[in-house]
Motif scaffolding. Sequence first.
Motif, mmCIF file in Angstrom:
data_model
loop_
_atom_site.group_PDB
_atom_site.id
_atom_site.type_symbol
_atom_site.label_atom_id
_atom_site.label_comp_id
_atom_site.label_asym_id
_atom_site.label_seq_id
_atom_site.Cartn_x
_atom_site.Cartn_y
_atom_site.Cartn_z
ATOM 1 N N ILE A 113 10.095 29.391 2.714
ATOM 2 C CA ILE A 113 10.327 30.567 3.377
ATOM 3 C C ILE A 113 8.990 31.353 3.685
ATOM 4 C CG2 ILE A 113 11.514 32.877 3.620
ATOM 5 C CD1 ILE A 113 13.477 31.796 1.435
ATOM 6 N N ARG A 114 7.925 31.485 2.708
ATOM 7 C CA ARG A 114 6.814 32.084 2.989
ATOM 8 C C ARG A 114 6.086 31.238 4.056
ATOM 9 N NH1 ARG A 114 2.977 35.515 0.480
ATOM 10 N NH2 ARG A 114 4.234 36.174 -1.327
ATOM 11 N N LYS A 115 5.859 29.846 3.878
ATOM 12 C CA LYS A 115 5.122 29.233 4.683
ATOM 13 C C LYS A 115 5.689 29.134 6.179
ATOM 14 C CE LYS A 115 2.509 25.373 5.617
ATOM 15 N NZ LYS A 115 2.682 25.762 7.142
ATOM 16 N N MET A 116 7.031 29.248 6.312
ATOM 17 C CA MET A 116 7.392 29.121 7.800
ATOM 18 C C MET A 116 7.378 30.383 8.514
ATOM 19 S SD MET A 116 11.660 28.782 7.219
ATOM 20 C CE MET A 116 12.057 28.824 8.900
ATOM 21 N N ASN A 117 7.074 31.541 7.503
ATOM 22 C CA ASN A 117 6.943 32.941 8.262
ATOM 23 C C ASN A 117 5.454 32.948 8.501
ATOM 24 O OD1 ASN A 117 9.280 34.907 8.444
ATOM 25 N ND2 ASN A 117 9.829 33.641 6.788
ATOM 26 N N GLU A 118 4.686 32.888 7.521
ATOM 27 C CA GLU A 118 3.199 32.805 7.723
ATOM 28 C C GLU A 118 2.432 32.114 8.879
ATOM 29 O OE1 GLU A 118 1.566 32.912 3.716
ATOM 30 O OE2 GLU A 118 2.071 35.021 3.243
ATOM 31 N N GLU A 149 20.804 28.621 5.122
ATOM 32 C CA GLU A 149 19.898 28.112 6.408
ATOM 33 C C GLU A 149 20.282 28.685 7.723
ATOM 34 O OE1 GLU A 149 17.281 26.538 6.185
ATOM 35 O OE2 GLU A 149 17.379 25.454 3.986
ATOM 36 N N GLU A 150 21.558 28.962 7.728
ATOM 37 C CA GLU A 150 21.881 29.769 9.175
ATOM 38 C C GLU A 150 21.133 31.072 9.065
ATOM 39 O OE1 GLU A 150 25.665 27.326 10.771
ATOM 40 O OE2 GLU A 150 25.825 28.832 9.182
ATOM 41 N N GLU A 151 21.460 31.696 8.096
ATOM 42 C CA GLU A 151 20.890 33.246 7.750
ATOM 43 C C GLU A 151 19.397 33.057 8.059
ATOM 44 O OE1 GLU A 151 21.343 34.997 4.048
ATOM 45 O OE2 GLU A 151 23.570 35.119 4.350
ATOM 46 N N LEU A 152 18.765 32.195 7.499
ATOM 47 C CA LEU A 152 17.233 31.977 7.408
ATOM 48 C C LEU A 152 16.630 31.870 8.913
ATOM 49 C CD1 LEU A 152 14.357 31.459 6.071
ATOM 50 C CD2 LEU A 152 15.002 29.286 5.827
ATOM 51 N N SER A 153 17.356 30.841 9.715
ATOM 52 C CA SER A 153 17.207 30.783 10.936
ATOM 53 C C SER A 153 17.333 31.879 11.850
ATOM 54 C CB SER A 153 17.959 29.545 11.501
ATOM 55 O OG SER A 153 18.041 29.533 12.755
ATOM 56 N N LEU A 154 18.521 32.917 11.612
ATOM 57 C CA LEU A 154 18.528 34.059 12.424
ATOM 58 C C LEU A 154 17.513 35.156 12.107
ATOM 59 C CD1 LEU A 154 22.409 34.683 12.521
ATOM 60 C CD2 LEU A 154 20.956 34.248 14.596
ATOM 61 N N PHE A 155 17.211 35.350 10.976
ATOM 62 C CA PHE A 155 16.166 36.399 10.515
ATOM 63 C C PHE A 155 14.728 36.026 11.071
ATOM 64 C CE2 PHE A 155 19.358 37.659 7.270
ATOM 65 C CZ PHE A 155 19.283 38.990 7.494
ATOM 66 N N VAL A 156 14.521 34.624 11.166
ATOM 67 C CA VAL A 156 13.285 34.199 11.577
ATOM 68 C C VAL A 156 13.056 34.475 13.224
ATOM 69 C CG1 VAL A 156 11.695 32.012 11.759
ATOM 70 C CG2 VAL A 156 12.767 32.589 9.739
#
Length: 204
Positions: free
Chosen positions: A116-121, A65-72
């Motif tokens: 992941i897709r939804k939060m990016n799109e 989750e931390e990784e995800l948040s940084l990349f976003v």
Amino acid sequence: MALKKGMLIVFEGIDGSGKSTQAASLIEELKEKGFDAVYFREPTRGRWGQKIKEKALHPGSLSPEEELSLFVKDRKENVKKNLKPALSRKKIVVLDRYYYSTIAYQGARGIDTRRIRKMNEDFVIKPDLVFILDIEPQKGLERIEDRERKDKLFEQKDYLAKVRKIFKSIKGKNIIHVDGRRPKEKIAEKVEKIVLGHLSRANV
Ligand code: ADP
Ligand code: TYD
């Protein structure tokens, strides 16, 4: 050559699949033909991208989750500071990794790929074309051996096999899967043909 609007072209694939090589080659070709093409990459060299690089030196130091948040966070900055301005100036933007990397890499760490897709799109600019270069993890790692620590390679292979599987499952009308084992010149020819075809149909 003047375009009606900007165009966003993305290269995706596991490490060593040939993304940077193809991005550089495409930019060169486009410039030769008189187009205004620029290159960006993710993770960026901005503040979040630097944080990602620091953390990457200590594998496993971040939760998925931390990784995800940084990349976003890094991507939000990239969209705002780099992609939007270049596209609004009607440039062709060639981007080395985008949110499909998050779907595949953080998905392979167990996060639900639809989430992941939804939060990016919710915030990204949708690309016009996405080339996903496919290669076996072993082969990709061999290509970049000098870049990576050898003792990391074993653990990486299993992880990259999962990442590759998710990349392979990504479908869509603008998604093009490319055999990354072919000679780079052949891949470049195919990419160029598709890009020029898209430009002549939709843009010039
Ligand atoms: P990535 O950006 O996906 O990590 P690179 O484009 O940096 O991959 O390529 C990794 C290495 O493999 C480089 O040394 C590059 O010259 C080489 N390479 C790239 N494409 C090919 C190809 N189609 N066949 C053989 N070697 C390649
Ligand atoms: P990259 O800069 O392409 O690697 P290098 O500089 O070594 O060529 O990307 C760094 C790593 O980050 C790569 O292994 C893929 C990973 N990554 C993610 O896990 N999620 C993402 O959203 C992105 C963009 C990259």
